[in-house]
Write a protein that holds these residues in place. Structure first.
Motif, PDB file in Angstrom:
ATOM      1  N   VAL A  58       0.842  -1.206   0.000  1.00 45.62           N
ATOM      2  CA  VAL A  58       0.000   0.000   0.000  1.00 45.62           C
ATOM      3  C   VAL A  58       0.874   1.251   0.000  1.00 45.62           C
ATOM      4  O   VAL A  58       0.646   2.174  -0.781  1.00 45.62           O
ATOM      5  N   VAL A  59       1.891   1.273   0.850  1.00 48.74           N
ATOM      6  CA  VAL A  59       2.779   2.438   0.916  1.00 48.74           C
ATOM      7  C   VAL A  59       3.482   2.650  -0.419  1.00 48.74           C
ATOM      8  O   VAL A  59       3.551   3.766  -0.933  1.00 48.74           O
ATOM      9  N   GLU A  60       3.982   1.568  -1.003  1.00 49.30           N
ATOM     10  CA  GLU A  60       4.705   1.676  -2.269  1.00 49.30           C
ATOM     11  C   GLU A  60       3.793   2.153  -3.403  1.00 49.30           C
ATOM     12  O   GLU A  60       4.139   3.057  -4.153  1.00 49.30           O
ATOM     13  N   VAL A  61       2.622   1.553  -3.514  1.00 53.54           N
ATOM     14  CA  VAL A  61       1.724   1.836  -4.636  1.00 53.54           C
ATOM     15  C   VAL A  61       1.131   3.240  -4.564  1.00 53.54           C
ATOM     16  O   VAL A  61       1.028   3.923  -5.580  1.00 53.54           O
ATOM     17  N   PHE A  62       0.741   3.664  -3.371  1.00 50.02           N
ATOM     18  CA  PHE A  62       0.016   4.930  -3.244  1.00 50.02           C
ATOM     19  C   PHE A  62       0.893   6.088  -2.774  1.00 50.02           C
ATOM     20  O   PHE A  62       0.376   7.168  -2.483  1.00 50.02           O
ATOM     21  N   SER A  63       2.190   5.916  -2.743  1.00 53.52           N
ATOM     22  CA  SER A  63       3.078   6.940  -2.180  1.00 53.52           C
ATOM     23  C   SER A  63       3.026   8.274  -2.917  1.00 53.52           C
ATOM     24  O   SER A  63       3.330   9.314  -2.327  1.00 53.52           O
ATOM     25  N   GLN A  64       2.644   8.279  -4.180  1.00 55.02           N
ATOM     26  CA  GLN A  64       2.585   9.525  -4.948  1.00 55.02           C
ATOM     27  C   GLN A  64       1.268  10.278  -4.771  1.00 55.02           C
ATOM     28  O   GLN A  64       1.103  11.377  -5.293  1.00 55.02           O
ATOM     29  N   ASN A  65       0.316   9.676  -4.050  1.00 52.62           N
ATOM     30  CA  ASN A  65      -0.994  10.290  -3.833  1.00 52.62           C
ATOM     31  C   ASN A  65      -1.278  10.206  -2.334  1.00 52.62           C
ATOM     32  O   ASN A  65      -1.874   9.251  -1.860  1.00 52.62           O
ATOM     33  N   THR A  66      -0.850  11.209  -1.569  1.00 53.44           N
ATOM     34  CA  THR A  66      -0.889  11.111  -0.114  1.00 53.44           C
ATOM     35  C   THR A  66      -2.298  10.950   0.451  1.00 53.44           C
ATOM     36  O   THR A  66      -2.492  10.182   1.385  1.00 53.44           O
ATOM     37  N   ALA A  67      -3.285  11.648  -0.091  1.00 51.63           N
ATOM     38  CA  ALA A  67      -4.645  11.503   0.429  1.00 51.63           C
ATOM     39  C   ALA A  67      -5.143  10.074   0.219  1.00 51.63           C
ATOM     40  O   ALA A  67      -5.800   9.492   1.093  1.00 51.63           O
ATOM     41  N   ARG A  68      -4.817   9.491  -0.911  1.00 50.56           N
ATOM     42  CA  ARG A  68      -5.203   8.101  -1.185  1.00 50.56           C
ATOM     43  C   ARG A  68      -4.393   7.144  -0.312  1.00 50.56           C
ATOM     44  O   ARG A  68      -4.925   6.167   0.216  1.00 50.56           O
ATOM     45  N   LEU A  69      -3.096   7.431  -0.146  1.00 51.88           N
ATOM     46  CA  LEU A  69      -2.243   6.604   0.724  1.00 51.88           C
ATOM     47  C   LEU A  69      -2.817   6.555   2.134  1.00 51.88           C
ATOM     48  O   LEU A  69      -3.010   5.471   2.696  1.00 51.88           O
ATOM     49  N   TYR A  70      -3.098   7.719   2.709  1.00 53.63           N
ATOM     50  CA  TYR A  70      -3.644   7.745   4.069  1.00 53.63           C
ATOM     51  C   TYR A  70      -5.006   7.073   4.128  1.00 53.63           C
ATOM     52  O   TYR A  70      -5.330   6.383   5.095  1.00 53.63           O
ATOM     53  N   GLY A  71      -5.818   7.238   3.091  1.00 53.29           N
ATOM     54  CA  GLY A  71      -7.120   6.586   3.050  1.00 53.29           C
ATOM     55  C   GLY A  71      -7.011   5.077   3.000  1.00 53.29           C
ATOM     56  O   GLY A  71      -7.718   4.362   3.719  1.00 53.29           O
ATOM     57  N   GLU A  72      -6.120   4.582   2.153  1.00 53.62           N
ATOM     58  CA  GLU A  72      -5.941   3.131   2.044  1.00 53.62           C
ATOM     59  C   GLU A  72      -5.362   2.553   3.341  1.00 53.62           C
ATOM     60  O   GLU A  72      -5.767   1.482   3.785  1.00 53.62           O
ATOM     61  N   LEU A  73      -4.425   3.261   3.952  1.00 54.03           N
ATOM     62  CA  LEU A  73      -3.862   2.789   5.216  1.00 54.03           C
ATOM     63  C   LEU A  73      -4.908   2.816   6.325  1.00 54.03           C
ATOM     64  O   LEU A  73      -4.981   1.883   7.136  1.00 54.03           O
ATOM     65  N   LEU A  74      -5.728   3.855   6.359  1.00 57.58           N
ATOM     66  CA  LEU A  74      -6.790   3.936   7.361  1.00 57.58           C
ATOM     67  C   LEU A  74      -7.797   2.820   7.158  1.00 57.58           C
ATOM     68  O   LEU A  74      -8.225   2.167   8.118  1.00 57.58           O
ATOM     69  N   ARG A  75      -8.161   2.557   5.927  1.00 56.33           N
ATOM     70  CA  ARG A  75      -9.083   1.457   5.602  1.00 56.33           C
ATOM     71  C   ARG A  75      -8.500   0.135   6.087  1.00 56.33           C
ATOM     72  O   ARG A  75      -9.183  -0.656   6.733  1.00 56.33           O
ATOM     73  N   LEU A  76      -7.227  -0.092   5.787  1.00 57.32           N
ATOM     74  CA  LEU A  76      -6.550  -1.317   6.194  1.00 57.32           C
ATOM     75  C   LEU A  76      -6.524  -1.432   7.716  1.00 57.32           C
ATOM     76  O   LEU A  76      -6.859  -2.485   8.275  1.00 57.32           O
TER      77      LEU A  76
END
Length: 130
Positions: A58-76
């Motif tokens: 998740v960190v690797e894939v979404f690292s260029q889109n911080t709002a999406r990164l934080y959203g995916e990590l929060l979801r996880l």
């Protein structure tokens, strides 16, 4: 997993295969608050290697889109916390041992996070014009 995500809060999100392409956004503050509230439980979940791997993806894939990164990590994180309360440990970090607890739900969460990352990469590739 915790090393990948940082800190934790108090909401539970069910695991659902219906949201494969849903874009989940969050702020760093939202993620940090959730992780702070559930730090010991998420730290215990770190003992389950597939979750650590999924967090890294998740960190690797979404690292260029911080709002999406934080959203995916929060979801996880929310899904992990919910699953930890539903497995034999009953939400007690001291009772969680991946060798002795049914980790099928955690495995499904990890697989779903990786699949979401793969779908995102495929979608990004499809949208890239050369």
């Amino acid at each position: 997993f915790m090393a990948q995500t940082g800190n934790v809060s108090n909401a539970a999100v069910p695991v659902s295969g219906q949201a494969k392409f849903e874009e989940v956004l969050a702020t760093e503050e939202e993620l940090d608050a959730f992780m702070a509230d559930h730090e010991s439980l998420l730290a215990a979940a770190d003992a389950y290697e597939p979750l650590c791997n999924a967090g890294g993806v998740v960190v690797e894939v979404f690292s260029q889109n911080t709002a999406r990164l934080y959203g995916e990590l929060l979801r996880l994180c929310r899904q992990v916390v919910q699953a930890m309360y539903e497995n034999e440990s009953g939400g007690d970090p001291a009772k969680f041992d991946p060798e002795n607890v049914d980790c099928r739900a955690l495995g499904a969460i990890a697989a779903d996070a990786i699949e979401r990352g793969q779908n995102y990469v495929a979608l990004e590739a499809a949208c890239t014009v050369e």
